[in-house]
Scaffold this motif. Structure first.
Motif, mmCIF file in Angstrom:
data_model
loop_
_atom_site.group_PDB
_atom_site.id
_atom_site.type_symbol
_atom_site.label_atom_id
_atom_site.label_comp_id
_atom_site.label_asym_id
_atom_site.label_seq_id
_atom_site.Cartn_x
_atom_site.Cartn_y
_atom_site.Cartn_z
ATOM 1 N N GLN A 48 0.906 -1.265 -0.099
ATOM 2 C CA GLN A 48 -0.098 -0.067 -0.052
ATOM 3 C C GLN A 48 0.914 1.199 -0.081
ATOM 4 O OE1 GLN A 48 -2.843 -0.609 3.222
ATOM 5 N NE2 GLN A 48 -4.270 -1.342 1.632
ATOM 6 N N GLU A 49 2.186 1.054 0.620
ATOM 7 C CA GLU A 49 2.746 2.264 0.530
ATOM 8 C C GLU A 49 3.501 2.661 -0.904
ATOM 9 O OE1 GLU A 49 3.448 -0.353 2.678
ATOM 10 O OE2 GLU A 49 5.658 -0.918 2.313
ATOM 11 N N ASP A 50 3.310 1.844 -1.709
ATOM 12 C CA ASP A 50 3.793 2.035 -3.013
ATOM 13 C C ASP A 50 2.838 2.870 -3.830
ATOM 14 O OD1 ASP A 50 4.812 -1.352 -3.677
ATOM 15 O OD2 ASP A 50 5.827 0.159 -2.671
ATOM 16 N N SER A 51 1.496 3.291 -3.200
ATOM 17 C CA SER A 51 0.683 4.202 -3.843
ATOM 18 C C SER A 51 1.362 5.597 -4.120
ATOM 19 C CB SER A 51 -0.603 4.277 -2.987
ATOM 20 O OG SER A 51 -1.283 2.940 -3.028
ATOM 21 N N ALA A 52 1.141 6.054 -5.087
ATOM 22 C CA ALA A 52 1.754 7.290 -5.690
ATOM 23 C C ALA A 52 1.701 7.611 -7.032
ATOM 24 C CB ALA A 52 3.544 7.266 -5.134
ATOM 25 N N VAL A 53 2.084 8.746 -7.376
ATOM 26 C CA VAL A 53 2.189 9.004 -8.854
ATOM 27 C C VAL A 53 3.669 8.814 -9.232
ATOM 28 C CG1 VAL A 53 2.079 10.858 -10.776
ATOM 29 C CG2 VAL A 53 0.393 10.819 -8.790
ATOM 30 N N TYR A 54 3.788 7.974 -10.346
ATOM 31 C CA TYR A 54 5.416 7.827 -10.800
ATOM 32 C C TYR A 54 5.377 8.733 -12.074
ATOM 33 C CZ TYR A 54 5.374 3.982 -7.352
ATOM 34 O OH TYR A 54 5.599 3.488 -6.178
ATOM 35 N N LEU A 55 6.485 9.368 -11.876
ATOM 36 C CA LEU A 55 6.559 10.548 -13.014
ATOM 37 C C LEU A 55 7.903 10.121 -13.894
ATOM 38 C CD1 LEU A 55 5.559 12.941 -10.893
ATOM 39 C CD2 LEU A 55 4.756 13.409 -13.134
ATOM 40 N N CYS A 56 7.994 10.236 -15.113
ATOM 41 C CA CYS A 56 9.309 9.973 -15.931
ATOM 42 C C CYS A 56 9.555 11.430 -16.405
ATOM 43 C CB CYS A 56 8.919 8.920 -16.831
ATOM 44 S SG CYS A 56 10.199 8.627 -18.170
ATOM 45 N N ALA A 57 11.006 11.584 -16.543
ATOM 46 C CA ALA A 57 11.444 12.871 -17.330
ATOM 47 C C ALA A 57 12.651 12.274 -18.346
ATOM 48 C CB ALA A 57 11.922 13.731 -16.471
ATOM 49 N N SER A 58 12.680 13.044 -19.297
ATOM 50 C CA SER A 58 13.817 13.011 -20.188
ATOM 51 C C SER A 58 14.833 14.207 -20.432
ATOM 52 C CB SER A 58 13.551 12.167 -21.635
ATOM 53 O OG SER A 58 12.693 12.953 -22.332
ATOM 54 N N SER A 59 15.897 14.052 -20.765
ATOM 55 C CA SER A 59 16.638 15.156 -21.252
ATOM 56 C C SER A 59 17.866 14.968 -22.267
ATOM 57 C CB SER A 59 17.298 15.949 -19.830
ATOM 58 O OG SER A 59 18.341 15.229 -19.496
ATOM 59 N N LEU A 60 18.145 15.995 -22.758
ATOM 60 C CA LEU A 60 19.263 15.812 -23.705
ATOM 61 C C LEU A 60 20.614 15.400 -23.023
ATOM 62 C CD1 LEU A 60 18.965 18.425 -26.348
ATOM 63 C CD2 LEU A 60 18.807 16.317 -26.979
ATOM 64 N N TRP A 61 21.644 14.959 -23.309
ATOM 65 C CA TRP A 61 22.816 14.950 -22.430
ATOM 66 C C TRP A 61 23.964 15.378 -23.426
ATOM 67 C CZ3 TRP A 61 22.563 13.954 -17.532
ATOM 68 C CH2 TRP A 61 23.843 13.679 -16.970
ATOM 69 N N ALA A 62 24.647 16.500 -23.217
ATOM 70 C CA ALA A 62 25.619 17.115 -23.731
ATOM 71 C C ALA A 62 26.977 17.026 -22.846
ATOM 72 C CB ALA A 62 25.351 18.478 -24.322
ATOM 73 N N GLY A 63 27.525 16.039 -22.775
ATOM 74 C CA GLY A 63 28.935 15.763 -22.179
ATOM 75 C C GLY A 63 28.729 16.116 -20.667
ATOM 76 N N SER A 64 29.444 17.123 -20.237
ATOM 77 C CA SER A 64 29.210 17.395 -18.583
ATOM 78 C C SER A 64 27.990 18.561 -18.288
ATOM 79 C CB SER A 64 30.517 17.812 -18.137
ATOM 80 O OG SER A 64 30.809 19.006 -18.731
ATOM 81 N N SER A 65 27.575 19.012 -19.397
ATOM 82 C CA SER A 65 26.560 19.770 -19.198
ATOM 83 C C SER A 65 25.381 19.255 -18.708
ATOM 84 C CB SER A 65 26.585 20.702 -20.466
ATOM 85 O OG SER A 65 27.514 21.319 -21.027
ATOM 86 N N ASN A 66 24.574 19.939 -18.125
ATOM 87 C CA ASN A 66 23.072 19.707 -17.706
ATOM 88 C C ASN A 66 22.137 20.432 -18.421
ATOM 89 O OD1 ASN A 66 23.239 17.817 -15.292
ATOM 90 N ND2 ASN A 66 24.728 19.355 -14.794
#
Lengths: 108, 116
Positions: free
Chosen positions: B84-102
């Motif tokens: 029951q404690e797993d009840s939640a909203v699970y969100l996914c995100a994505s981003s470009l990855w440019a070397g060490s830059s965020n």
């Protein structure tokens, strides 16, 4: 790990008023984002602002990285601005650490 | 697609069942992240992928949670023997990855998981 504190936790405004939301963080960051979570739960990107100032319509944000805080300004607030505003930071090149949010309610 | 897509949007299941949540990132984004949001709280990091590898899975709450990514695209988050404690909203995100830059992360609408 890095800590993120947002203030105030709750805010009630009359439509047309201005407001400032604050985000303090405990270490240097290379990513800082402001999000608006609307009443339907959608998380909307507002600003990607690890430093400097940006403006988008009635919203603007400033991050002073050397002093470890960021401010989100909302001018001429509208009822559609209601929801929760989150600040999130990253200093390790990966995960975002979220603050607890500011819940904004704009009354007509 | 134009944005991050998650399915299902809602999932109701009985305690003890396994569930699988899916995330389709923005095309071309090599980094993919999973977060969990409990009611009235901020988002908690679970795991992230760079390509098909997971450099940081420190947020997975227990060994009942696992995730994989294939083809540097779709990711699935699996929760076994749900509680029951797993009840939640699970969100996914994505981003470009440019070397060490965020790069900024872009979020999907989430999967609302309810455990009865």
């Amino acid at each position: 790990g890095i800590q993120v504190e947002q203030s105030p936790p709750d805010l009630i405004l009359q439509e047309g008023a201005n407001s400032t939301l604050r985000c303090n963080f405990s270490d240097s960051v290379n990513n800082l984002q402001w999000f608006h979570q609307n009443p339907w739960g959608q998380l909307i990107n507002l600003f990607y602002i690890p430093s400097g100032t940006k403006q988008n319509g009635r919203l603007s944000a400033t991050t002073v990285a050397t002093e470890r805080y960021s401010l989100l300004y909302i001018s001429s607030s509208q009822t559609t601005d209601s929801g929760v505003y989150f600040c999130a930071v990253d200093n390790q090149g990966g995960k975002l650490i979220f603050g607890q949010g500011t819940e904004l309610s704009v009354k007509p | 697609g134009a944005g991050v897509s998650q399915s299902p949007s809602n999932k109701v299941t009985e305690k003890g069942k396994d569930v699988e949540l899916r995330c389709d990132p923005i095309s071309g984004h090599t980094a993919l992240y999973w977060y969990r949001q409990r009611l009235g709280q901020g988002l908690e990091f679970l795991i992230y992928f760079q390509g098909n590898s997971a450099p940081d899975k420190s947020g997975l709450p227990s060994d009942r949670f696992s995730a994989e990514r294939t083809g540097e695209s779709v990711s699935t988050l699996t929760i076994q023997r749900t509680q029951q404690e797993d009840s939640a909203v699970y969100l996914c995100a994505s981003s470009l990855w440019a070397g060490s830059s965020n790069q900024p992360q872009h979020f999907g609408d989430g999967t609302r998981l309810s455990i009865l």
